[in-house]
Design a protein around this motif. Sequence first.
Motif, short mmCIF file in Angstrom:
data_model
loop_
_atom_site.label_atom_id
_atom_site.label_comp_id
_atom_site.label_asym_id
_atom_site.label_seq_id
_atom_site.Cartn_x
_atom_site.Cartn_y
_atom_site.Cartn_z
N ALA A 52 102.11 -18.48 -100.77
CA ALA A 52 103.39 -18.25 -100.09
C ALA A 52 103.23 -17.19 -99.00
O ALA A 52 102.21 -16.52 -98.89
CB ALA A 52 104.44 -17.82 -101.10
N GLY A 53 104.27 -17.01 -98.24
CA GLY A 53 104.24 -16.03 -97.17
C GLY A 53 104.32 -14.61 -97.67
O GLY A 53 103.80 -13.69 -97.03
N SER A 54 104.97 -14.37 -98.81
CA SER A 54 105.08 -13.04 -99.39
C SER A 54 104.16 -12.96 -100.61
O SER A 54 104.23 -13.81 -101.50
CB SER A 54 106.52 -12.75 -99.81
N ARG A 55 103.31 -11.92 -100.64
CA ARG A 55 102.32 -11.81 -101.71
C ARG A 55 102.28 -10.39 -102.25
O ARG A 55 102.91 -9.49 -101.70
CB ARG A 55 100.93 -12.22 -101.19
N THR A 102 97.94 -0.83 -118.29
CA THR A 102 99.36 -0.97 -117.98
C THR A 102 99.55 -1.22 -116.49
O THR A 102 98.95 -0.53 -115.65
CB THR A 102 100.13 0.29 -118.39
N ARG A 103 100.42 -2.15 -116.18
CA ARG A 103 100.80 -2.37 -114.78
C ARG A 103 101.84 -1.32 -114.40
O ARG A 103 102.89 -1.22 -115.01
CB ARG A 103 101.38 -3.78 -114.60
N THR A 104 101.51 -0.53 -113.37
CA THR A 104 102.38 0.60 -113.02
C THR A 104 103.07 0.45 -111.67
O THR A 104 103.87 1.31 -111.30
CB THR A 104 101.55 1.90 -112.99
N GLY A 105 102.79 -0.60 -110.93
CA GLY A 105 103.43 -0.75 -109.65
C GLY A 105 103.05 -2.05 -108.97
O GLY A 105 102.23 -2.84 -109.47
N GLU A 106 103.65 -2.28 -107.79
CA GLU A 106 103.38 -3.51 -107.03
C GLU A 106 103.64 -3.23 -105.55
O GLU A 106 104.62 -2.56 -105.19
CB GLU A 106 104.28 -4.65 -107.52
N VAL A 107 102.74 -3.72 -104.71
CA VAL A 107 102.89 -3.62 -103.26
C VAL A 107 102.99 -5.04 -102.72
O VAL A 107 102.13 -5.88 -103.02
CB VAL A 107 101.70 -2.90 -102.62
N THR A 108 104.03 -5.33 -101.95
CA THR A 108 104.19 -6.66 -101.37
C THR A 108 103.81 -6.62 -99.89
O THR A 108 103.97 -5.61 -99.20
CB THR A 108 105.62 -7.17 -101.52
N TYR A 109 103.29 -7.75 -99.41
CA TYR A 109 102.90 -7.87 -98.01
C TYR A 109 103.09 -9.31 -97.56
O TYR A 109 103.27 -10.22 -98.39
CB TYR A 109 101.46 -7.41 -97.80
N SER A 110 103.02 -9.51 -96.27
CA SER A 110 103.21 -10.85 -95.70
C SER A 110 101.87 -11.41 -95.24
O SER A 110 101.00 -10.69 -94.76
CB SER A 110 104.16 -10.79 -94.50
N ARG A 147 94.96 -18.62 -98.64
CA ARG A 147 94.91 -17.81 -99.84
C ARG A 147 94.17 -16.50 -99.63
O ARG A 147 93.12 -16.44 -99.00
CB ARG A 147 94.24 -18.61 -100.98
N SER A 148 94.69 -15.44 -100.21
CA SER A 148 94.04 -14.12 -100.19
C SER A 148 92.91 -14.11 -101.20
O SER A 148 93.10 -14.48 -102.37
CB SER A 148 95.03 -13.01 -100.51
N ARG A 149 91.71 -13.65 -100.77
CA ARG A 149 90.54 -13.74 -101.65
C ARG A 149 89.81 -12.40 -101.83
O ARG A 149 89.15 -12.20 -102.83
CB ARG A 149 89.56 -14.78 -101.10
N TRP A 150 89.89 -11.52 -100.84
CA TRP A 150 89.16 -10.25 -100.93
C TRP A 150 90.11 -9.08 -100.74
O TRP A 150 91.03 -9.13 -99.92
CB TRP A 150 88.06 -10.18 -99.86
N LEU A 151 89.88 -8.02 -101.51
CA LEU A 151 90.68 -6.80 -101.40
C LEU A 151 89.73 -5.61 -101.25
O LEU A 151 88.82 -5.40 -102.06
CB LEU A 151 91.55 -6.60 -102.63
N MET A 152 89.93 -4.84 -100.18
CA MET A 152 89.15 -3.62 -99.93
C MET A 152 90.12 -2.48 -99.66
O MET A 152 91.22 -2.70 -99.14
CB MET A 152 88.22 -3.84 -98.74
N LEU A 153 89.70 -1.28 -99.99
CA LEU A 153 90.56 -0.11 -99.80
C LEU A 153 89.86 0.89 -98.88
O LEU A 153 88.73 1.30 -99.13
CB LEU A 153 90.84 0.55 -101.15
N ASP A 154 90.55 1.25 -97.82
CA ASP A 154 90.10 2.32 -96.93
C ASP A 154 90.88 3.57 -97.33
O ASP A 154 92.00 3.79 -96.87
CB ASP A 154 90.36 1.94 -95.47
#
Length: 689
Positions: free
Chosen positions: A221-224, A235-243, A249-256
Amino acid sequence: MRANIAALLAVITITLAACDPVAPAGGGTGPGPSSTAGEAACDQALCLEQTVDMLDALERPLDENVLKLFSAASDSQRNLVYVSGIMSGDIAVLDGATETWVRTIDTGGPDRGLKYLYADEARNRVFVLDATARAVRRIDAGTGRVDGPVDLEGFLEGHQALVDPSSGNLLVATRDHGIQVFGGEPLQLLYEQTAFGENTGQMAYDTARGVVYVLDSASGAGSRSIYVLDPATGTRTGEVTYSAQPNDRSRWLMLDEEGGRFLVGTGRSLLVLGLDGSTQRTIRLNGSPADMLYDDAHGAVAVLSTEQPSAGRVAGVGGHLHVYDVSSGALRATLSFGRKPHRINLNRANGHIYVANGDAAVIWSIDTASYGSAEPIRLGDSVEQIALAANGATYLSSRLGGSYLSALDTDGAVTETLTAGTWPIPVQTNRDGTRLLVLNAWDSTLSVFDVSAERALLGTIALGIPDGSTDRLPAMAIDSSRSLAYVAYPEFAKVVVADFAAMKVIATITIDGVKTGDTGGGPGQIQLAVDETRNRLFVLVPQAQEVTVYDGADGYSKISELGRSHINWTKVPREGELLFFDHVRDVLFVGPVEVEAASLTPTGRSLNGNAWLFGADAESGTYWGIRAGQSGWLVTVADAATLETLHEEPLPGAHVLIPVPALDAAQHRLYIGHQAEASLDVFAIGDPR
C-alpha cells in the motif's frame, strides 16, 4: 600454514601395509600414468597408493577447504572477515589489514548447507545460521568453542537477522514465523515475537536508543510502517509510518544515526526518510537490487544487483554495484564484477565492502574510499572431473574452485595449471587419450587440446548457443572413431554435435520433454552415451525416466524410446552418471540395468544393488561401478559376463558430493576424486576375483 610442495612430495605416497611388493602387473593399453620400475603392486583387489591433497599441492594458505562461498560477516573491532561456503563445514578468516587468509574455524555442523554468518564483535563470537539444517550455532572465535545447535523455525532462505550489540543476542526475522531471539549460556531460544506476522522484515539497531526497528515488508500500500521493538523483552514500543509508491514492496532498512534518518530500499527506489517518517528524498535505482547497505563513513548507499538475462541467456550472470550519495541522490560510482553475487558486507575497520561469490571462487574486495574497482581474493578448490591423457598426465578440473584445470604427473605433483574458459565441466579425453576436450560451460565453447605429448591447444569451438548461465550442469559424450563430441545443455534442452577434428558444429538436436530455463541446479539432468558401431546417440532424461535413441546417420532422427514400459526404473538410482556403453560386449547400461544394443531391449539382467558403471576392463573381464551404501559410497567390481559382484569395498573419507571415479585399466589404476574436499585418491588394482 600448508606444508610446501617439497615436504608434500616426500610424504604423498601412502602404500597400505597389506599390499606386498611384487613385480608390476603388465599388459593392457590406453592412456594414463605408467607404473615405474620397483613400484609396489597390489596383491589385493585395491590398494591405496596416493592421496593428493590439492590444497597442499597448490600451496594454498589454509588447512581446510572452503568452497562455494556464500556469506561474509565482518568484525570491525579486530579487522577480520569471516566467510562461509555452501559445500564446507569450516569458516575461512580473512585478515582485513593484509587481505590474506589466516585460518579456518570449524562450525561444528554439516558440511553442505546455506550458512549465513553474523558477527558479535563485542564478544568475539560468530553466529552460524544454517538455513538447510534449520539450526543456529554460536562460535567463540578465540577458542573455537561451539554452542548449539538450537532449532530454528520459519522460511529461512529469505530471513533477516542482526546481532544486538548490547546483549550479544541474535535476532532472526522471517515473514512466516516472526522474530526469534537466540542467546544466553548455553545458547537457547530466549523468546519469539509473532505480533508483526507476515509484515516482519529487515531490522536495524539504534545504538543511541537501544531499540530495534523492524520494517513492514509485506505491505504494498501507499502507507507503510516501521515498528519499534525493545530487544530485551520483545515488546513493540512504537510505530513510524511513511509513504511509498504502491506495489513496490519495501525490502531493506538502514539507519543513519548521525544524520537522523531511515533509508528504505525497494525494488525500484531508495527512500530517504526522517525519523518521523517524513520523506526527504526518493532516489531512483538502476537494475534489480539483490542487496544493499549504508556506508556511513561516506554518506552513501551501495546497491548490489545482477544483470538481467540477455543475448539468449536464461539467467542473469554479471554482478554490478551502484553507489548513491544519500544527500544529493547522485550516482557516485558503478562497478561490474563477478558472476551471480548476491550478498554484501561492510568491514568498517578497513573501509572495504566484501562480496562472497561462490560461482567465481572469490570474495570481492571494494575500497569504499574510491569505489574504483572490485579486487578478487580467491578461496576454495574442487576436484570435479578426472581425465587421463596419453602423455601420462592426469587432468583434474575445478569448476566451483575457480575455473581451472590442474595436470598431475605420475608422482601426484602438479606440473601445471591452466584455464580454458569459465566453468570447465565436463572434461574428458577420447579413447586413446590423445585429445583433451574441455567444455567451458558458461562460455558455451569447447576447447580441444592435443595431449599426445606436450599439451597444445588445437582450437576452441563456439557451440552456436547462448552462453550458459545456470547450475544445470551440461553433459558430454565422445564418439572417438568419428571425432565427435556431443554436448547437452539442460537449460536450452539441446544437444550440440561438434566435430573436434574439423573444429565446427555439425548439428544441434532439440530434446523434447525437458523444461528450459533456470529451473533448479545440479548435474545429471540430461545424460549421454554413444554407440559408435551403429552411430547412435542415447539421451537419458532421468526425471522423465526415458532414454531416447537418435540415428547419427540419418540426421539424428529418433529411432526408439526406452521408457517406463521398457526399464524397471525402481532399480535405477536417482543420482550419478547413469548411462554406460560397453562397445566390447555391445550393451548399454541404464544404472544397473543391462540393455542389448542391437535390439534396444533389456536383457533382464542387472547389476546388484543400485550401482552405476564408470569403467570396463576387457583384459580382466570386469565392470567397475560405484553405489551409495548405508554409511557411505562403495566401489563395486562385477564380472562382465555374469554381472555377479566380485568385490565391493567402501571408499575412504567423507564425501559432501558424489565421488568422481576414473578407471585406467591399462595401467591398473583407479582414481577417486573428492569434489568438495579437493583431493584425489589413487589406487593400484590387484585381482578383484
